[in-house]
Motif scaffolding. Structure first.
Motif, short mmCIF file in Angstrom:
data_model
loop_
_atom_site.label_atom_id
_atom_site.label_comp_id
_atom_site.label_asym_id
_atom_site.label_seq_id
_atom_site.Cartn_x
_atom_site.Cartn_y
_atom_site.Cartn_z
N GLU A 10 0.83 -1.21 0.00
CA GLU A 10 0.00 0.00 0.00
C GLU A 10 0.86 1.25 0.00
OE1 GLU A 10 -3.07 0.23 2.91
OE2 GLU A 10 -3.99 -1.67 2.30
N LEU A 11 1.97 1.21 0.71
CA LEU A 11 2.90 2.35 0.74
C LEU A 11 3.50 2.57 -0.65
CD1 LEU A 11 3.92 4.26 3.02
CD2 LEU A 11 5.96 2.82 3.12
N TYR A 12 3.83 1.48 -1.31
CA TYR A 12 4.39 1.57 -2.67
C TYR A 12 3.34 2.11 -3.64
CZ TYR A 12 6.45 0.10 -7.11
OH TYR A 12 6.96 0.08 -8.39
N GLU A 13 2.10 1.65 -3.54
CA GLU A 13 1.03 2.14 -4.41
C GLU A 13 0.78 3.63 -4.18
OE1 GLU A 13 -0.46 0.77 -6.92
OE2 GLU A 13 0.46 -1.20 -6.70
N GLU A 14 0.88 4.06 -2.91
CA GLU A 14 0.71 5.48 -2.60
C GLU A 14 1.82 6.30 -3.27
OE1 GLU A 14 -0.19 8.07 1.38
OE2 GLU A 14 1.66 6.87 1.39
N PHE A 15 3.04 5.78 -3.23
CA PHE A 15 4.16 6.44 -3.91
C PHE A 15 3.88 6.58 -5.41
CE2 PHE A 15 7.75 5.16 -6.62
CZ PHE A 15 8.50 6.33 -6.59
N LEU A 16 3.45 5.49 -6.06
CA LEU A 16 3.13 5.55 -7.48
C LEU A 16 2.05 6.57 -7.77
CD1 LEU A 16 3.11 1.79 -8.58
CD2 LEU A 16 4.87 3.50 -9.03
N ASN A 17 1.05 6.61 -6.91
CA ASN A 17 -0.04 7.57 -7.09
C ASN A 17 0.47 9.00 -7.00
OD1 ASN A 17 -3.00 7.99 -7.36
ND2 ASN A 17 -2.76 8.93 -5.35
N ARG A 18 1.46 9.23 -6.14
CA ARG A 18 1.97 10.59 -5.96
C ARG A 18 2.80 11.05 -7.16
NH1 ARG A 18 2.34 13.95 -1.55
NH2 ARG A 18 0.39 12.84 -1.08
N ILE A 19 3.52 10.13 -7.81
CA ILE A 19 4.36 10.57 -8.93
C ILE A 19 3.61 10.60 -10.26
CG2 ILE A 19 6.45 9.72 -7.83
CD1 ILE A 19 6.47 7.48 -9.98
N THR A 20 2.39 10.07 -10.28
CA THR A 20 1.59 10.14 -11.50
C THR A 20 0.52 11.20 -11.31
OG1 THR A 20 0.20 8.31 -10.70
CG2 THR A 20 1.99 7.76 -12.16
N ILE A 21 -0.14 11.55 -12.41
CA ILE A 21 -1.08 12.66 -12.42
C ILE A 21 -2.48 12.08 -12.56
CG2 ILE A 21 -1.78 14.79 -13.57
CD1 ILE A 21 1.66 13.37 -14.20
N ASN A 22 -3.20 11.99 -11.44
CA ASN A 22 -4.48 11.29 -11.44
C ASN A 22 -5.66 12.23 -11.29
OD1 ASN A 22 -3.25 8.80 -11.78
ND2 ASN A 22 -2.91 8.55 -9.59
N VAL A 23 -5.53 13.41 -11.85
CA VAL A 23 -6.62 14.39 -11.80
C VAL A 23 -7.22 14.52 -13.19
CG1 VAL A 23 -7.25 16.78 -11.32
CG2 VAL A 23 -5.52 15.64 -9.92
N ALA A 61 -6.35 2.65 -23.23
CA ALA A 61 -6.17 3.61 -22.12
C ALA A 61 -5.08 3.08 -21.20
CB ALA A 61 -7.49 3.77 -21.35
N THR A 62 -4.03 3.87 -21.02
CA THR A 62 -2.88 3.39 -20.24
C THR A 62 -2.52 4.37 -19.14
OG1 THR A 62 -1.21 4.46 -21.66
CG2 THR A 62 -1.94 2.24 -22.28
N ASP A 63 -1.90 3.81 -18.10
CA ASP A 63 -1.39 4.63 -17.00
C ASP A 63 -0.31 3.83 -16.29
OD1 ASP A 63 -2.56 7.36 -15.64
OD2 ASP A 63 -1.53 6.12 -14.17
N LEU A 64 0.47 4.51 -15.50
CA LEU A 64 1.55 3.88 -14.74
C LEU A 64 1.02 3.22 -13.48
CD1 LEU A 64 4.68 3.68 -14.84
CD2 LEU A 64 4.75 5.80 -13.52
N ASP A 65 -0.09 3.71 -12.96
CA ASP A 65 -0.59 3.36 -11.64
C ASP A 65 -1.66 2.27 -11.74
OD1 ASP A 65 -1.77 3.31 -9.11
OD2 ASP A 65 -1.70 5.47 -8.84
N GLN A 66 -1.37 1.07 -11.24
CA GLN A 66 -2.31 -0.04 -11.31
C GLN A 66 -3.58 0.22 -10.50
OE1 GLN A 66 -2.16 -2.41 -13.36
NE2 GLN A 66 -0.26 -3.59 -13.35
N ALA A 67 -3.44 0.91 -9.37
CA ALA A 67 -4.61 1.16 -8.53
C ALA A 67 -5.61 2.07 -9.23
CB ALA A 67 -4.17 1.78 -7.19
N VAL A 68 -5.11 3.10 -9.89
CA VAL A 68 -6.01 4.02 -10.59
C VAL A 68 -6.62 3.33 -11.82
CG1 VAL A 68 -4.45 5.22 -12.19
CG2 VAL A 68 -6.28 6.48 -11.08
N LEU A 69 -5.88 2.43 -12.45
CA LEU A 69 -6.43 1.66 -13.57
C LEU A 69 -7.57 0.76 -13.11
CD1 LEU A 69 -3.18 0.66 -15.50
CD2 LEU A 69 -5.01 2.16 -16.34
N ALA A 70 -7.45 0.20 -11.92
CA ALA A 70 -8.53 -0.65 -11.39
C ALA A 70 -9.80 0.18 -11.21
CB ALA A 70 -8.09 -1.27 -10.07
N ARG A 71 -9.66 1.40 -10.72
CA ARG A 71 -10.84 2.28 -10.59
C ARG A 71 -11.42 2.62 -11.95
NH1 ARG A 71 -7.81 5.86 -7.32
NH2 ARG A 71 -8.55 7.64 -8.55
N ALA A 72 -10.54 2.84 -12.92
CA ALA A 72 -11.00 3.18 -14.27
C ALA A 72 -11.82 2.04 -14.87
CB ALA A 72 -9.81 3.52 -15.16
#
Length: 257
Positions: free
Chosen positions: A56-69, A130-141
């Motif tokens: 979860e800490l690693y996923e949070e890091f990925l979320n911070r370096i990508t642009i999820n807005v 549709a692609t992104d670096l962040d697996q967690a945000v892709l799951a929401r998508a």
């Protein structure tokens, strides 16, 4: 910068193939230092070791370096250009229309593209990657579930036509979802598919160094078919687009020569 952060950059690259040196350093260092301190770690070495133990800490890091807005039809005037000019031309020139939403965040952009394809009468012959670096945000998508806040710029007829509302949630209709394929992709490391009619990549380049932008623009140009279109964000006009075999058509739109 310091040695502790430098080692962190090397460790992240070994773990994930994400090259933080291709991001603007002062901006990224400040952002990650804030996140590290918030989680109670005094060094980047400690922070990285904790990441190895805590997914979860690693996923949070990925979320911070990508642009999820993102929002549906963000900067609506630009989407009118897509609807009125770009998609009708693509419909004339291609039997099968291949679209790529790069750095797609939570899916608002690729679903918006599918809506315009349907509005243009070409959804059945359109595929949207549709692609992104962040697996967690892709799951929401992939879920395709949104709040009214994400739909604030979406024209009301589109909102009524393409969503099912249940309580305070809006669900993208299956006919759009089945035209969109979501997958993880690193713009700075992974191979690019070819033959796209349209590539949309917005509000991403502002975080990259000039070297990284050059790499991505070259790759986008190769990925576009002749006559294909690249659509970028409102602060990301390309300097010397001709070096990438691109020419400006509308504001923030470039056609491959």
């Amino acid at each position: 910068m310091n040695g502790d952060y430098d080692r962190f950059i090397n460790n992240i690259y070994e773990k994930s193939n994400i090259n933080l040196r291709l991001y603007k350093q002062t901006q990224m260092f400040r952002r990650l230092t804030t996140l590290r301190d918030k989680r109670g770690y005094h060094t980047f070495g400690d922070y990285y070791r904790a990441m190895l133990q805590d997914e979860e800490l690693y996923e949070e890091f990925l979320n911070r370096i990508t642009i999820n807005v993102s929002d549906f039809f963000r900067n609506q005037r630009r989407w009118e250009v897509l609807k009125q000019n770009v998609f009708p031309r693509l419909a004339k020139n291609s039997q099968r229309i291949k679209v790529w939403s790069a750095a797609c965040a939570a899916g608002e952009e690729p679903y918006s593209l599918a809506m315009i394809a349907d509005h243009s009468g070409i959804l059945k012959r359109t595929s949207v990657l549709a692609t992104d670096l962040d697996q967690a945000v892709l799951a929401r998508a992939r879920e395709g579930v949104y709040t009214n806040k994400s739909l604030r710029e979406l024209p009301l007829p589109f909102k009524e036509k393409y969503f099912e509302q249940l309580g305070d949630r809006y669900y993208v209709l299956p006919k759009l979802k089945k035209r969109v394929t979501f997958k993880r992709h690193n713009l700075l490391e992974d191979d690019y598919e070819q033959g796209f009619d349209l590539i949309v990549c917005r509000n991403v380049f502002i975080y990259f160094t000039d070297e990284a932008k050059h790499i991505i623009y070259k790759q986008f140009s190769k990925a576009l078919r002749s006559g294909g279109v690249l659509f970028v964000g409102s602060t990301e006009q390309i300097v010397n687009p001709q070096r990438y075999n691109l020419k400006p058509t509308e504001t923030f739109f470039y056609e491959k020569c």
